[in-house]
Scaffold this motif. Structure first.
Motif, mmCIF file in Angstrom:
data_model
loop_
_atom_site.group_PDB
_atom_site.id
_atom_site.type_symbol
_atom_site.label_atom_id
_atom_site.label_comp_id
_atom_site.label_asym_id
_atom_site.label_seq_id
_atom_site.Cartn_x
_atom_site.Cartn_y
_atom_site.Cartn_z
ATOM 1 N N ILE A 124 -6.336 -34.139 -8.262
ATOM 2 C CA ILE A 124 -7.508 -33.636 -7.957
ATOM 3 C C ILE A 124 -7.482 -33.604 -6.679
ATOM 4 O O ILE A 124 -8.004 -33.076 -6.558
ATOM 5 C CB ILE A 124 -8.316 -34.530 -9.142
ATOM 6 C CG1 ILE A 124 -8.436 -34.177 -10.460
ATOM 7 C CG2 ILE A 124 -9.521 -33.874 -8.960
ATOM 8 C CD1 ILE A 124 -9.048 -34.692 -11.392
ATOM 9 N N ALA A 125 -6.935 -35.339 -6.491
ATOM 10 C CA ALA A 125 -7.473 -35.279 -4.478
ATOM 11 C C ALA A 125 -6.194 -33.916 -3.970
ATOM 12 O O ALA A 125 -7.115 -33.851 -2.915
ATOM 13 C CB ALA A 125 -7.214 -36.601 -4.616
ATOM 14 N N ALA A 126 -5.384 -33.753 -4.361
ATOM 15 C CA ALA A 126 -4.714 -33.105 -3.659
ATOM 16 C C ALA A 126 -4.600 -31.029 -3.361
ATOM 17 O O ALA A 126 -4.100 -30.501 -3.265
ATOM 18 C CB ALA A 126 -3.215 -33.222 -3.888
ATOM 19 N N GLY A 127 -6.242 -30.634 -4.828
ATOM 20 C CA GLY A 127 -6.657 -29.349 -4.285
ATOM 21 C C GLY A 127 -6.324 -28.631 -6.278
ATOM 22 O O GLY A 127 -6.309 -27.791 -5.706
ATOM 23 N N PRO A 159 2.984 -25.593 -12.722
ATOM 24 C CA PRO A 159 2.853 -24.570 -12.584
ATOM 25 C C PRO A 159 2.741 -23.457 -10.934
ATOM 26 O O PRO A 159 2.268 -24.154 -9.669
ATOM 27 C CB PRO A 159 1.880 -24.235 -13.525
ATOM 28 C CG PRO A 159 1.617 -25.441 -13.345
ATOM 29 C CD PRO A 159 1.474 -26.552 -12.801
ATOM 30 N N ASP A 160 3.687 -22.590 -11.168
ATOM 31 C CA ASP A 160 3.542 -21.497 -9.776
ATOM 32 C C ASP A 160 2.706 -21.209 -9.501
ATOM 33 O O ASP A 160 2.427 -20.986 -8.532
ATOM 34 C CB ASP A 160 4.687 -20.543 -9.756
ATOM 35 C CG ASP A 160 6.187 -21.084 -9.742
ATOM 36 O OD1 ASP A 160 6.621 -22.406 -9.378
ATOM 37 O OD2 ASP A 160 7.377 -20.611 -10.283
ATOM 38 N N ASN A 161 1.822 -20.946 -10.118
ATOM 39 C CA ASN A 161 0.291 -20.455 -10.381
ATOM 40 C C ASN A 161 -0.699 -20.754 -9.342
ATOM 41 O O ASN A 161 -1.658 -20.204 -8.674
ATOM 42 C CB ASN A 161 -0.324 -19.694 -11.618
ATOM 43 C CG ASN A 161 -0.373 -20.412 -12.918
ATOM 44 O OD1 ASN A 161 0.245 -21.487 -12.032
ATOM 45 N ND2 ASN A 161 -1.093 -20.040 -13.734
ATOM 46 N N ALA A 162 -0.561 -22.753 -10.350
ATOM 47 C CA ALA A 162 -1.804 -23.516 -9.415
ATOM 48 C C ALA A 162 -1.338 -23.868 -8.315
ATOM 49 O O ALA A 162 -1.717 -23.890 -7.265
ATOM 50 C CB ALA A 162 -1.592 -24.423 -10.200
ATOM 51 N N LEU A 163 -0.081 -23.324 -7.594
ATOM 52 C CA LEU A 163 0.364 -24.230 -6.185
ATOM 53 C C LEU A 163 0.112 -22.656 -5.240
ATOM 54 O O LEU A 163 0.636 -23.115 -4.358
ATOM 55 C CB LEU A 163 2.106 -24.214 -6.574
ATOM 56 C CG LEU A 163 2.249 -25.271 -6.690
ATOM 57 C CD1 LEU A 163 4.116 -25.600 -7.122
ATOM 58 C CD2 LEU A 163 2.565 -26.465 -5.895
ATOM 59 N N ASN A 164 0.784 -21.450 -5.838
ATOM 60 C CA ASN A 164 0.592 -20.424 -4.792
ATOM 61 C C ASN A 164 -1.292 -20.194 -4.695
ATOM 62 O O ASN A 164 -1.276 -19.171 -3.311
ATOM 63 C CB ASN A 164 0.992 -20.215 -5.606
ATOM 64 C CG ASN A 164 2.424 -19.202 -5.665
ATOM 65 O OD1 ASN A 164 2.951 -19.908 -5.085
ATOM 66 N ND2 ASN A 164 3.299 -18.396 -6.540
ATOM 67 N N VAL A 165 -1.802 -20.709 -4.988
ATOM 68 C CA VAL A 165 -3.276 -20.493 -5.164
ATOM 69 C C VAL A 165 -3.585 -21.347 -3.656
ATOM 70 O O VAL A 165 -5.111 -21.553 -2.936
ATOM 71 C CB VAL A 165 -4.006 -19.988 -5.532
ATOM 72 C CG1 VAL A 165 -4.172 -19.453 -6.707
ATOM 73 C CG2 VAL A 165 -4.381 -21.729 -6.578
#
Length: 590
Positions: A473-476, A509-515
Motif C-alpha cells: 500500500i505504501a508503494a502505491g 498483476p501486470d495491470n496493477a504494475l502498469n498504472v
C-alpha cells in the motif's frame, strides 16, 4: 614352457577367474567415486537450472496448476533413490554387487540421454522430464547402494576409512558442483544440463564393465523376499510422497499437513513399514536382516547418520533461499543470476569438507570412528547455532567461515561413520547394509526439506501478510489488490525466490504494475523492496530451522558416542608388503 606360452595360457583364463591385483582396489575406488559424483551432481544440478528448464518446455512452475511439476522435478529423483536403495542392496548381495552397479551406470546413462532428447513441451514435456528423472533415479539407486559395499570389499580394514572418505567427498562435492554447473550450462541451453552426464555415463559404464570384479561370494539358494521388498518400497514411497506434498498449501492453510491425502499417505506409509518389520522377523530369507541393528556400531552409526541428514539435508535449500531471496539482491545481484551466485558463495562449505573428509577417514583407520564422528557433530551443532546470531544481511567473511566450519564438521563425521557402519556387518550383508545406510541418509534429507520448508512457511505466515500489505500500500498498490497478494500462501514467494524470479514481479498483476508511476514500479521491482519486507518474518522460521538442526546434531553426537570402540586387526607390515609384491607379479603376467 617359455614366457610367451605362459602369457597365452593366462590370457585364455577368463578375467573374472584371474587373481585380483593389489591395484584393483584403486580401480574400484576411482570408478565408484566417479559413479557417486555423477549421481550426486544430477541430484542438485536441476535446482539451479529449473527456471530455464521450465522456460524451455513452456511451463510456468509458479502457476497454481503447475506447482506439482515443480515439486516432482525438485524431489522426485531423491524419492526414487531413497525408496529403492535397500531393495537394490539386497538384490546385489544375492546376485552380485558389481553386476548391479554396472547395470546402474547403464540405466543412469540411458536416463540422461532420454532427458537430453525430451521431445515434448508443455505439460506432456514436464511429465516426460519427471519420468526420465525417475529412470535416472533408478540408476542412481544401484550406484549409491553398491559403491560403499564395493569399496569395503576391495580395501583392507586399515585403509577402508580413507577410501570411503574419498567416496563421501565425491558425494558432497557433486551436490555443490551440480549447483554451479547447472547455472553455467543452463545459461546456454537447458538440454546441456542433462547432456553433460551422457559422455561421463558412457565412459563410466564401459570402464565398469571392463574393469570391476566380483570380490564377494554370493550366497546360494536364497529366495527373493517379495513381500518385504513390496511393503518397504511402497511404504517408504507413500510416506515420502506425503512429506513432499506437506510443503504445498491446502485449503487456506500455508502448509498441507492438514490435507486428508497427506495425512492418509503418512498413516498408510507408517502402516506398510510396520508390516515390513513384521514380515522381516518371520521369513527365512528376509530382504533386510533386522538383527543387524543388534550390532552396536551399525545401529549407532545409522541413527547418527539419519539425525545428521535431517539436520543438514535441508540446509542447502534454506541457504539458497536466504541468499537468493535476501542477501544477493541487497548486494546488487539481479534475481536471474542469483541461483548461480548462490552456488558460488556456498563453496566454503565444500572446501571444509574437501579438507577434512579424507583426513578424518585416514585418522579413523588408526584411532577409530567414535572420536572423529562425535566431534564432527559437535562442530556442526556449533555452526548451526552461530548461523542464528548472524544478521540476515551479513558480512560475507563471517558467513563463509561458518560454512567452512559446517563443512569441516560434516567431513569429520561422514567418512568415519560410513567406515564404522560398513566394517561392522558380515561381508555377505554389505550390499543391503550400504542400501540401508543410504536410505537413512536420503530419507533424512527428504524429511529435512519437508520439515524445514514447513517451519519457514509457518514463520512467514505469522507476520508476512501484515508486513507485505503495509509495504504494498505504501508503494502505491491499491488496497484490495495488496490485500489479495498479502494473503497468498508464503510458498509463492519462497518458490519464486528459489527459482531465481523476482517475487514481486510474480505476485503483483501486470495491470496493477502498469498504472504505477515509473519510480514506484522501479521501487517494487528493484533489488531491495522484497528483501527488506521479508527479512524479519523470514528470520523467525530460519532461526527455528537452525535451532532444530543444532539439536539434531547434539543428539547425533550422543548416538555416535555410544557406538563403542572400534577393534582393529592391524596387518603385519612385512607380510602385507610380501602379499602386495606377489600380487604385483601375478598382475604383470596378465
Amino acid at each position: 614352457m617359455n614366457v610367451a606360452t605362459q602369457n597365452q595360457e593366462v590370457k585364455r583364463v577368463p578375467r573374472r577367474n584371474r587373481p585380483i591385483s593389489p591395484r584393483y582396489k584403486w580401480i574400484a575406488l576411482t570408478n565408484t567415486t566417479l559413479g557417486v559424483l555423477m549421481a550426486t551432481i544430477d541430484s542438485s544440478i536441476v535446482l539451479i537450472s529449473l527456471p530455464v528448464i521450465f522456460k524451455g518446455i513452456h511451463i510456468d512452475p509458479l502457476a497454481p496448476d503447475e506447482t506439482g511439476y515443480f515439486l516432482w522435478m525438485l524431489m522426485g529423483y531423491m524419492v526414487v533413490t531413497a525408496t529403492l536403495l535397500v531393495t537394490f542392496g539386497r538384490i546385489s548381495d544375492m546376485f552380485g554387487r558389481v553386476r548391479f552397479y554396472n547395470l546402474g551406470f547403464l540405466i543412469f546413462t540411458i536416463g540422461s540421454i532420454l532427458l537430453w532428447l525430451t521431445p515434448s513441451t508443455g505439460n506432456l514435456g514436464a511429465l516426460e522430464l519427471i519420468l526420465f528423472r525417475f529412470v535416472q533415479g533408478i540408476g542412481g539407486g544401484f550406484l549409491l547402494s553398491n559403491s560403499s559395499a564395493i569399496i569395503t570389499d576391495a580395501f583392507p580394514e586399515h585403509q577402508r576409512g580413507f577410501a570411503l572418505g574419498i567416496n563421501q567427498i565425491a558425494a558432497i562435492l557433486g551436490s555443490v558442483i551440480g549447483l554451479i554447473l547447472g547455472g553455467i550450462l543452463s545459461y546456454f541451453d537447458w538440454r546441456l544440463v542433462f547432456l553433460v552426464s551422457v559422455p561421463v555415463g558412457i565412459a563410466g559404464t564401459i570402464w565398469a564393465y571392463a574393469m570391476l570384479r566380483e570380490t564377494a561370494t554370493t550366497p546360494k539358494r536364497q529366495k527373493i523376499d517379495w513381500m518385504g521388498n513390496i511393503t518397504f518400497a511402497s511404504g517408504a514411497t507413500i510416506l515420502l510422497i506425503g512429506i513432499t506434498y506437506g510443503i504445498e498449501p491446502y485449503n487456506g492453510s500455508p502448509t498441507g499437513w492438514g490435507n486428508p491425502l497427506v495425512l492418509g499417505a503418512l498413516i498408510l506409509g507408517f502402516f506398510l513399514l510396520g508390516a515390513f518389520i513384521w514380515i522381516e522377523l518371520r521369513v527365512p530369507d528376509p530382504m533386510f536382516r533386522l538383527s543387524l541393528f543388534k550390532i552396536r556400531m551399525f545401529a549407532a552409526g545409522n541413527t547418527s547418520s539419519f539425525l545428521a541428514s535431517i539436520a543438514r539435508g535441508g540446509l542447502q535449500f534454506m541457504l539458497v533461499i536466504w541468499l537468493q531471496g535476501i542477501w544477493l539482491p541487497l548486494h546488487g545481484y539481479d534475481y536471474e543470476v542469483t541461483p548461480l551466485w548462490a552456488g558460488i558463495y556456498m563453496i566454503p562449505l565444500m572446501i571444509g569438507f574437501l579438507l577434512m573428509g579424507p583426513l578424518s577417514g585416514w585418522l579413523s583407520d588408526r584411532f577409530g570412528a567414535r572420536p572423529f564422528s562425535t566431534l564432527g557433530m559437535l562442530i556442526q551443532a556449533l555452526g548451526f547455532f552461530l548461523l542464528t546470531v548472524l544478521p540476515l544481511n551479513f558480512d560475507y567473511i563471517w558467513f563463509a567461515l561458518i560454512l567452512f566450519m559446517l563443512g569441516v564438521g560434516q567431513g569429520m563425521f561422514s567418512s568415519p561413520n560410513t567406515s564404522s557402519i560398513m566394517g561392522s556387518v558380515p561381508r555377505e550383508q554389505r550390499g543391503v547394509a550400504s542400501g540401508m545406510r543410504s536410505t537413512f541418509q536420503n530419507s533424512g534429507s527428504i524429511v529435512s526439506i519437508g520439515v524445514f520448508f514447513s517451519l519457514i512457511t509457518l514463520g512467514l505466515a505469522a507476520s508476512l501478510p501484515t508486513t507485505l500489505l503495509d509495504g504494498l500500500i505504501a508503494a502505491g498498490i491499491p488496497a484490495n489488490i495488496a490485500d489479495g497478494i498479502a494473503h497468498l500462501p508464503p510458498t509463492s514467494a519462497l518458490f519464486a525466490a528459489f527459482l531465481g524470479y523476482n517475487p514481486m514481479g510474480q505476485l503483483i498483476p501486470d495491470n496493477a504494475l502498469n498504472v504505477l508511476p515509473a519510480a514506484s514500479k522501479a521501487n517494487l521491482l528493484g533489488h531491495t523492496f522484497f528483501p527488506n519486507l521479508i527479512t524479519s518474518p523470514f528470520a523467525v522460521g530460519l532461526h527455528s530451522v537452525f535451532y532444530l538442526s543444532a539439536a539434531m546434531c547434539l543428539v547425533a553426537a550422543v548416538a555416535s558416542l555410544l557406538r563403542g570402540k572400534q577393534q582393529f586387526a592391524r596387518p603385519n607390515a612385512a607380510s602385507y608388503d610380501k602379499e602386495e609384491a606377489s600380487l604385483d607379479t601375478i598382475e604383470n603376467m596378465q
